[in-house]
Design an enzyme around this catalytic site. Sequence first.
Site, PDB file in Angstrom:
ATOM      1  CB  ALA A  37      -0.930  -0.009   1.212  1.00  0.00           C
ATOM      2  CB  ILE A  38       3.970   2.202   1.824  1.00  0.00           C
ATOM      3  CG1 ILE A  38       3.293   1.992   3.184  1.00  0.00           C
ATOM      4  CG2 ILE A  38       4.904   3.391   1.855  1.00  0.00           C
ATOM      5  CD1 ILE A  38       2.418   3.131   3.621  1.00  0.00           C
ATOM      6  CE1 TYR A  39       5.552   0.253  -6.854  1.00  0.00           C
ATOM      7  CE2 TYR A  39       7.710   0.362  -5.818  1.00  0.00           C
ATOM      8  CZ  TYR A  39       6.925   0.337  -6.952  1.00  0.00           C
ATOM      9  OH  TYR A  39       7.506   0.401  -8.188  1.00  0.00           O
ATOM     10  CG  ASP A  40       0.196  -0.258  -4.635  1.00  0.00           C
ATOM     11  OD1 ASP A  40       1.113  -0.555  -5.424  1.00  0.00           O
ATOM     12  OD2 ASP A  40      -0.584  -1.094  -4.149  1.00  0.00           O
ATOM     13  CD  GLU A  76     -10.112 -14.966 -12.721  1.00  0.00           C
ATOM     14  OE1 GLU A  76      -9.178 -15.718 -12.375  1.00  0.00           O
ATOM     15  OE2 GLU A  76     -10.199 -14.477 -13.863  1.00  0.00           O
ATOM     16  CE  LYS A 121      -3.090  -7.854  -7.434  1.00  0.00           C
ATOM     17  NZ  LYS A 121      -2.113  -8.220  -6.380  1.00  0.00           N
ATOM     18  CG  ASP A 137      -0.587 -10.620  -1.007  1.00  0.00           C
ATOM     19  OD1 ASP A 137       0.109 -10.268  -1.973  1.00  0.00           O
ATOM     20  OD2 ASP A 137      -0.535 -10.071   0.101  1.00  0.00           O
ATOM     21  NE  ARG A 173       4.442  -9.616 -13.924  1.00  0.00           N
ATOM     22  CZ  ARG A 173       5.173  -8.517 -14.020  1.00  0.00           C
ATOM     23  NH1 ARG A 173       6.273  -8.392 -13.304  1.00  0.00           N
ATOM     24  NH2 ARG A 173       4.824  -7.533 -14.844  1.00  0.00           N
ATOM     25  CD  GLU A 200      -0.152 -14.611  -7.504  1.00  0.00           C
ATOM     26  OE1 GLU A 200       0.390 -13.767  -6.769  1.00  0.00           O
ATOM     27  OE2 GLU A 200      -0.236 -14.492  -8.743  1.00  0.00           O
ATOM     28  CE1 TYR A 220      -2.883 -15.144 -13.793  1.00  0.00           C
ATOM     29  CE2 TYR A 220      -2.660 -15.854 -11.511  1.00  0.00           C
ATOM     30  CZ  TYR A 220      -2.156 -15.190 -12.622  1.00  0.00           C
ATOM     31  OH  TYR A 220      -0.927 -14.604 -12.558  1.00  0.00           O
ATOM     32  CE  LYS A 275      -7.716 -12.248 -15.273  1.00  0.00           C
ATOM     33  NZ  LYS A 275      -7.233 -13.640 -15.358  1.00  0.00           N
ATOM     34  CE  LYS A 325      -3.211  -4.392  -4.527  1.00  0.00           C
ATOM     35  NZ  LYS A 325      -1.941  -3.756  -4.883  1.00  0.00           N
ATOM     36  CB  CYS A 375      19.235  -9.603  30.652  1.00  0.00           C
ATOM     37  SG  CYS A 375      17.892 -10.827  30.636  1.00  0.00           S
ATOM     38  CB  CYS A 391      19.602 -12.810  34.401  1.00  0.00           C
ATOM     39  SG  CYS A 391      20.502 -12.425  32.874  1.00  0.00           S
ATOM     40  CB  CYS A 436      20.322 -11.972  27.738  1.00  0.00           C
ATOM     41  SG  CYS A 436      20.960 -12.575  29.319  1.00  0.00           S
ATOM     42  CB  CYS A 443      19.198 -15.615  31.203  1.00  0.00           C
ATOM     43  SG  CYS A 443      17.775 -14.501  31.238  1.00  0.00           S
TER      44      CYS A 443
END
Length: 668
Positions: free
Chosen positions: A38-41, A116, A118, A120, A139, A176, A228, A289, A313, A407, A410, A425, A430
């Site tokens: 989501a950040i990349y997108d 269909e 998607k 992951d 791919r 996939e 698919y 599709k 998405k 730690c 201990c 540690c 411990c």
Amino acid sequence: MSTTVPAAVQERVQALHALLHRWGHAYYVLDDPLVEDAIYDQHYQELKDLEARYPELISPDSPTQRVGDRPASGFVTVTHRVPMFSLENAFGYDDLKKWGERLLRDIGHDLEFVCELKIDGSATALSYTGGALERGATRGDGIEGEEITQNLRTIRAIPLRLAGENVPEQLEVRGEAFLPRDEFMRINKERQAAGEKLFANPRNACAGTLRQLDSRIVAGRRLGFFAYTLHNGHAQSQWEALSELESYGFQVNPNRALCRNLEEVFAFCSHWEKERLALPYDTDGVVVKVNSFAAQREVGFTSKFPRWAIAFKYPAEEKSTVVEAINVQVGRTGALTPVAELQPVLVAGTTVSRATLHNQDRIQALDVRAGDTVVIRKAGEIIPEVVRVIGELRPATAVPYVFPTHCPECGTAVVRLAGEAVTRCPNEQCPATIRGRLAHWCNALEIDGIGEKLISQLVSKGRVGSIADLYTLSVEELSQFERMGTRSATKIVEQLEGSRSRPWSRVLFGLGIRHVGASISVELARAFLSADALAAARVEDIDALYGFGLEQAQAITSWFAVEANRQLIEQLKSHGLQLAGNGENERGTALAGLTFVITGTLPTLSREQCTALIENNGGKVTSSVSSRTSYLVAGDNAGSKLARAEQLKVPILTEEELQALIQAKKLL
């Protein structure tokens, strides 16, 4: 560059180029994503929007002008017979509506759509010739990928030979590969027990699995596969193609729909936005599709995407909550893991009250503090994680978190080795590490009844300081502990007695050596038939084993170099544990040192059965013929590998001759 473009915009575009290239390289080449999808997108869409406003900023090396990054090295690169295009993304119903309405406007008549889920996972390409699986590949960049046939063959949902009578001579299938959630949890539990880095999510674990050089590791992780798409088939539509794939023996996701209009498409997407959380695998959207292949050809492609398909998405479900405290847990390897204690909040279907902060670097990067309001989500919809801090809501009393220098269990000064993110540690005595080792041992040797509470009592009272001490417990003594009676104590002693007969491989796994999980323990127990033999092994002896690496070898030899560990082995021997191999886990040595390649269809054995026969007798099976190949085992329709073996003068065996070779070697 045009002076009409503001300098700030030019700088932003260049910054986005560098950022997206770096993220893309980590994702596609290294299989080690730096950020969530989501950040990349989000940043990718920002770059697309800027280029749409200022077309003169579009350059050939822009991340928006290519499908993906180049394949990583380590496998043979192959060219896809049919390019694997990526899909344009729709990040909301407005995007999906615009896409559909544009299609209807351009084509001038009503369209049917196929929806269909998607999945992951990792997209793969399968090539079949004469109904038999010839090649499987990743791919890659859509034009070229990595040939991973041997790994894909281990996935049972992928047919090695297609079913049916009307099978095309040449068939290309796309699908996939994915890792089911319960399998992901099992693998991470095993990796944690082995002191290895955990996978962040099932998708990342799947990608890493497919790029393993040892196909036995792939087989042990039980990947799934949904087909698919097919090329060169008989179908005239996507809906028919899915049925055709099923007729050939492929698993096709049953959660699909043939939609007569966009309203039905929206309804399908809306239905699965919540229902997907109950599925046994991850899905992050819906692929839509155009159904008719004729209409697909009419609509065509852009330079990067098919116009007739789009990926809708789902947004990652994020919730805000308050960090009530930050605590540090100490594991059996001494690793200090900070954990955020949260005000409970419902995320992706379950209540979350704790989230890992991973390590000291992650805390510093987030600057998370007790009292902060934070945004959390489930990585891969499974593991709760803190995404960011909402700084505007930080209370004035919140102070920066200081990672402990000693730690918390201990009091020993903690250490962090160069090149490692984990702080540990170093105290082998411990209480936290002892508790962790005891819990791991009981899990590895399937000892029921000894839970966390009893372990805590045994350790806090000083009664048990090592796994060997468990075998000195009596019914009378155990029955005196809190919430323990004679009946429960008797069952525990019986469980301990039964663990004495567990095979050497399970005992080895239970020792908790770093980087030695359950499957690795089996391989070690086959190669070294006793604890004494493994203790005497050199780094190079272990490193030379097929599928092992230097880090594993060093961890094993370092463990046996510690005097306390050698004493533990002797104590376990005295208590009757199996520190030597038996018929259950020994591997024969008739074919030791020999390397085989299998090709063609054998008379009675499948490829998997022949591989098992060779490996169970100490041999090694590889996928390609080279000068180091000892024998080629050839059946009908052997193909290019037979020609290559003849060229290199590699001895060629039939199935019957292989069986005779094994029997002859056993008599030597």
